[in-house]
Write a protein that holds these residues in place. Sequence first.
Motif, short mmCIF file in Angstrom:
data_model
loop_
_atom_site.label_atom_id
_atom_site.label_comp_id
_atom_site.label_asym_id
_atom_site.label_seq_id
_atom_site.Cartn_x
_atom_site.Cartn_y
_atom_site.Cartn_z
N ARG A 69 28.50 44.87 78.05
CA ARG A 69 27.51 45.50 79.10
C ARG A 69 26.23 45.95 78.34
O ARG A 69 25.28 45.78 79.06
N GLY A 70 26.15 46.59 77.36
CA GLY A 70 24.82 46.97 76.56
C GLY A 70 24.24 45.84 76.34
O GLY A 70 22.98 45.81 76.47
N GLU A 71 24.99 44.79 75.91
CA GLU A 71 24.21 43.42 75.41
C GLU A 71 23.67 43.14 76.92
O GLU A 71 22.40 42.34 76.87
N ALA A 72 24.50 42.87 77.94
CA ALA A 72 23.91 42.18 79.04
C ALA A 72 22.88 42.94 79.83
O ALA A 72 21.52 42.51 80.39
N TYR A 73 22.60 44.59 79.80
CA TYR A 73 21.85 45.54 80.01
C TYR A 73 20.41 44.97 79.34
O TYR A 73 19.32 44.88 79.76
N LEU A 74 20.32 44.82 77.97
CA LEU A 74 19.14 44.63 77.26
C LEU A 74 18.72 43.37 77.43
O LEU A 74 17.48 43.07 77.41
#
Length: 103
Positions: A69-74
């Motif tokens: 999720r963090g990767e997708a957010y960035l």
Amino acid sequence: MRQSGTWMTIWDDRILEIIRDEDAGRVGDLTERDAIRISPSSVSRRCKKLAEHGLLTPLGNGVYTISDRGEAYLDEEYDAENEVYLNGNGANNGPTASQTSES
């Protein structure tokens, strides 16, 4: 454009970016970075909040890695406010914006 949550601060993006670039981050090391100008206790609180919302994964002893999720957010593929993937990305990992609007 990144879809941040109302619960997020300007430091959250910087924390996520550093942890992604370095594959993991320790709260103590993050506070020594020039890009982050808040106290160790504030960095710790922000990391915990990011983990609560699924953007970081805690490994213990103040060490965190970035989650999918963090990767997708960035990468501008995740809406942190509504906790949904955008444009069908990550459909196997959680709801997408189109799925939640149809419900």
